[in-house]
Design a protein around this motif. Sequence first.
Motif, mmCIF file in Angstrom:
data_model
loop_
_atom_site.group_PDB
_atom_site.id
_atom_site.type_symbol
_atom_site.label_atom_id
_atom_site.label_comp_id
_atom_site.label_asym_id
_atom_site.label_seq_id
_atom_site.Cartn_x
_atom_site.Cartn_y
_atom_site.Cartn_z
ATOM 1 N N ASP A 46 -8.491 -4.860 0.537
ATOM 2 C CA ASP A 46 -9.743 -4.259 0.636
ATOM 3 C C ASP A 46 -9.784 -2.826 -0.335
ATOM 4 O O ASP A 46 -8.822 -2.221 -0.792
ATOM 5 C CB ASP A 46 -9.835 -3.484 2.094
ATOM 6 N N THR A 47 -11.074 -2.695 -0.672
ATOM 7 C CA THR A 47 -11.180 -1.433 -1.677
ATOM 8 C C THR A 47 -12.361 -0.634 -1.163
ATOM 9 O O THR A 47 -13.468 -1.207 -0.438
ATOM 10 C CB THR A 47 -11.747 -2.123 -2.839
ATOM 11 N N ILE A 48 -12.199 0.718 -1.135
ATOM 12 C CA ILE A 48 -13.020 1.656 -0.731
ATOM 13 C C ILE A 48 -13.471 2.207 -2.020
ATOM 14 O O ILE A 48 -12.721 2.559 -2.982
ATOM 15 C CB ILE A 48 -12.398 2.828 0.436
ATOM 16 N N GLU B 28 -0.218 -0.084 -2.640
ATOM 17 C CA GLU B 28 0.471 -1.235 -1.872
ATOM 18 C C GLU B 28 1.225 -0.810 -0.704
ATOM 19 O O GLU B 28 1.763 0.390 -0.678
ATOM 20 C CB GLU B 28 1.412 -2.072 -2.940
ATOM 21 N N ALA B 29 1.096 -1.474 0.215
ATOM 22 C CA ALA B 29 1.678 -1.447 1.670
ATOM 23 C C ALA B 29 2.392 -2.857 2.006
ATOM 24 O O ALA B 29 1.694 -3.853 1.614
ATOM 25 C CB ALA B 29 0.860 -0.945 2.618
ATOM 26 N N GLY B 30 3.587 -2.857 2.448
ATOM 27 C CA GLY B 30 4.225 -4.089 2.960
ATOM 28 C C GLY B 30 4.822 -4.051 4.312
ATOM 29 O O GLY B 30 4.570 -3.015 5.078
ATOM 30 N N ASP B 31 5.604 -4.914 4.653
ATOM 31 C CA ASP B 31 6.147 -5.017 5.971
ATOM 32 C C ASP B 31 7.423 -3.839 6.280
ATOM 33 O O ASP B 31 7.749 -3.921 7.244
ATOM 34 C CB ASP B 31 6.823 -6.433 6.107
ATOM 35 N N ASN B 32 7.654 -3.271 5.121
ATOM 36 C CA ASN B 32 8.584 -2.058 5.327
ATOM 37 C C ASN B 32 8.143 -0.940 5.762
ATOM 38 O O ASN B 32 8.695 0.164 5.897
ATOM 39 C CB ASN B 32 9.315 -1.717 3.966
ATOM 40 N N LEU C 254 -6.326 -1.076 -1.780
ATOM 41 C CA LEU C 254 -5.164 -1.227 -0.792
ATOM 42 C C LEU C 254 -4.784 -2.789 -0.716
ATOM 43 O O LEU C 254 -5.706 -3.828 -0.331
ATOM 44 C CB LEU C 254 -5.538 -0.916 0.616
ATOM 45 N N LYS C 255 -3.625 -3.106 -1.072
ATOM 46 C CA LYS C 255 -3.166 -4.328 -1.055
ATOM 47 C C LYS C 255 -1.979 -4.453 -0.125
ATOM 48 O O LYS C 255 -1.185 -3.751 -0.202
ATOM 49 C CB LYS C 255 -2.441 -4.895 -2.419
#
Length: 149
Positions: A114-116, A30-34, A55-56
């Motif tokens: 997305d997924t790899i 996960e990745a966010g606005d931070n 990746l979310k």
Amino acid sequence: MTKTALRALAAAALMATAGFAHAACDVTVEAGDNMKYNTKEIAVDKSCKEFKVHLKHVGKMNKGSMGHNLVITKTEDMKGVIGDGIKAGAPEYVKPNDERIVAHTKMLGGGEEDTITVDISKVKTDGDYSFFCSFPGHSSVMKGKLKFS
């Protein structure tokens, strides 16, 4: 069940709930606005024929201002891939057909994913690999190691 077997079962359950990472063939990052990934390491089991990375983007900002992707390269190629990605520009910040890139997700905005899928034969499981976000400036803090065990 013997006391020893019960203890082993209890220890395994405790480790699972305590957040111990285990190598797998399928992982979510996960990745966010931070401007951070929720992990600094992706562990892949060497027995996998392929592995998937989901990746979310759990933030709310759009990809033009706080886009995130996940790019996998040999660690030694990372700096060059980042530089060429910046030159390639928006929206992906990835040089097209860059052979140094093992795999990459598309650039995501808040709420997207997305997924790899990576064929394990395309990497050396004893090699030094990293993952990072190629959005300009993000790779200085949004990066980690890809490990095989």
